[in-house]
Design an enzyme around this catalytic site. Sequence first.
Site, PDB file in Angstrom:
ATOM      1  NE  ARG A 125      17.984  26.063   1.178  1.00 38.50           N
ATOM      2  CZ  ARG A 125      18.276  26.941   0.233  1.00 38.50           C
ATOM      3  NH1 ARG A 125      19.510  27.036  -0.226  1.00 38.50           N
ATOM      4  NH2 ARG A 125      17.345  27.723  -0.257  1.00 38.50           N
ATOM      5  CE1 TYR A 156      24.308  31.257  -7.259  1.00 42.94           C
ATOM      6  CE2 TYR A 156      26.200  32.619  -7.814  1.00 42.94           C
ATOM      7  CZ  TYR A 156      25.327  32.110  -6.876  1.00 42.94           C
ATOM      8  OH  TYR A 156      25.446  32.456  -5.546  1.00 42.94           O
ATOM      9  NE  ARG A 194      21.382  34.267   2.041  1.00 40.46           N
ATOM     10  CZ  ARG A 194      20.967  33.209   1.351  1.00 40.46           C
ATOM     11  NH1 ARG A 194      19.861  32.573   1.710  1.00 40.46           N
ATOM     12  NH2 ARG A 194      21.657  32.803   0.305  1.00 40.46           N
ATOM     13  CB  THR A 243      16.952  34.410  -1.101  1.00 38.37           C
ATOM     14  OG1 THR A 243      16.953  32.982  -1.217  1.00 38.37           O
ATOM     15  CG2 THR A 243      17.852  35.000  -2.178  1.00 38.37           C
ATOM     16  CG  HIS A 257      25.469  29.566  -2.715  1.00 33.14           C
ATOM     17  ND1 HIS A 257      24.316  29.605  -3.448  1.00 33.14           N
ATOM     18  CD2 HIS A 257      25.936  28.288  -2.805  1.00 33.14           C
ATOM     19  CE1 HIS A 257      24.091  28.403  -3.976  1.00 33.14           C
ATOM     20  NE2 HIS A 257      25.062  27.593  -3.607  1.00 33.14           N
ATOM     21  CE  LYS A 260      25.632  34.345  -2.501  1.00 30.10           C
ATOM     22  NZ  LYS A 260      24.315  34.682  -3.084  1.00 30.10           N
ATOM     23  CD  GLU A 269      25.458  24.511  -5.309  1.00 30.08           C
ATOM     24  OE1 GLU A 269      24.407  24.976  -5.786  1.00 30.08           O
ATOM     25  OE2 GLU A 269      25.785  24.701  -4.111  1.00 30.08           O
ATOM     26  CG  ASN A 319      22.178  36.579  -0.755  1.00 28.75           C
ATOM     27  OD1 ASN A 319      23.305  36.353  -1.191  1.00 28.75           O
ATOM     28  ND2 ASN A 319      21.129  35.832  -1.072  1.00 28.75           N
TER      29      ASN A 319
HETATM   30  P1  CMP Z   1      21.938  32.284  -3.863  1.00 28.52           P
HETATM   31  O1  CMP Z   1      21.354  31.483  -2.752  1.00 28.52           O
HETATM   32  O2  CMP Z   1      23.421  32.249  -3.991  1.00 28.52           O
HETATM   33  O3  CMP Z   1      21.280  31.834  -5.253  1.00 28.52           O
HETATM   34  C1  CMP Z   1      21.057  32.719  -6.329  1.00 28.52           C
HETATM   35  C2  CMP Z   1      21.447  34.126  -6.024  1.00 28.52           C
HETATM   36  O4  CMP Z   1      20.928  35.101  -6.921  1.00 28.52           O
HETATM   37  C3  CMP Z   1      20.881  34.535  -4.677  1.00 28.52           C
HETATM   38  O5  CMP Z   1      21.530  33.843  -3.633  1.00 28.52           O
HETATM   39  C4  CMP Z   1      21.109  36.042  -4.734  1.00 28.52           C
HETATM   40  O6  CMP Z   1      22.453  36.396  -4.451  1.00 28.52           O
HETATM   41  C5  CMP Z   1      20.872  36.350  -6.219  1.00 28.52           C
HETATM   42  N1  CMP Z   1      19.599  37.032  -6.489  1.00 28.52           N
HETATM   43  C6  CMP Z   1      19.476  38.289  -6.897  1.00 28.52           C
HETATM   44  N2  CMP Z   1      18.195  38.618  -7.084  1.00 28.52           N
HETATM   45  C7  CMP Z   1      17.474  37.549  -6.771  1.00 28.52           C
HETATM   46  C8  CMP Z   1      16.071  37.252  -6.751  1.00 28.52           C
HETATM   47  N3  CMP Z   1      15.154  38.157  -7.096  1.00 28.52           N
HETATM   48  N4  CMP Z   1      15.687  36.022  -6.349  1.00 28.52           N
HETATM   49  C9  CMP Z   1      16.612  35.082  -6.000  1.00 28.52           C
HETATM   50  N5  CMP Z   1      17.947  35.319  -6.008  1.00 28.52           N
HETATM   51  C10 CMP Z   1      18.380  36.526  -6.376  1.00 28.52           C
END
Ligand code: CMP
Length: 140
Positions: A86, A50, A103, A92, A116, A10, A127, A113
């Site tokens: 993962r 997304y 992370r 996350t 992805h 990211k 994707e 974070n």
């Molecule tokens: P990702 O795994 O790319 O999938 C959705 C993204 O939304 C997540 O990583 C974060 O970068 C972002 N995000 C921001 N706030 C939240 C939240 N509260 N819960 C989950 N994802 C979040």
Amino acid sequence: TIERTLSIVKPDAVARNLVGKIYDRFETNGLRVVAARMKHLSRAEAEGFYAVHRGKPFFDSLVEFMTSGPVMIQVLEGENAILKNRELMGATDPQKAAAGTLRADFASSIEANAVHGSDSPENAAIEIAWFFPQSEVYSR
Ligand code: CMP
């Protein structure tokens, strides 16, 4: 089973010059980069990628963040690649991510974070196709 998964480094991690360190984690742990591209996502691309999160409270901020600078997009291939990636990423929320995960080591917040990764075989296929034509995935 040999799987493929879509991974994104990211904008926060690209800006912090962490692409090589993150690729090293993949390669050291049995994942192979079989497609890769750097891209500054447009708003439409980020919103489309997304789409499953449309309507969530963090959606607008997420799109803003994901278009704030270039990302590195890659397809990773390997045994159980989706779950393996993962596990390497961790939770996350970096506050909840296990020690030694990407992370825990590199993320700044639940939004910024660092990485992805696809969460299921179905989403991995969607994707990967979103970013790479089949002819640009160099599967072993
Ligand atoms: P990702 O795994 O790319 O999938 C959705 C993204 O939304 C997540 O990583 C974060 O970068 C972002 N995000 C921001 N706030 C939240 C939240 N509260 N819960 C989950 N994802 C979040």
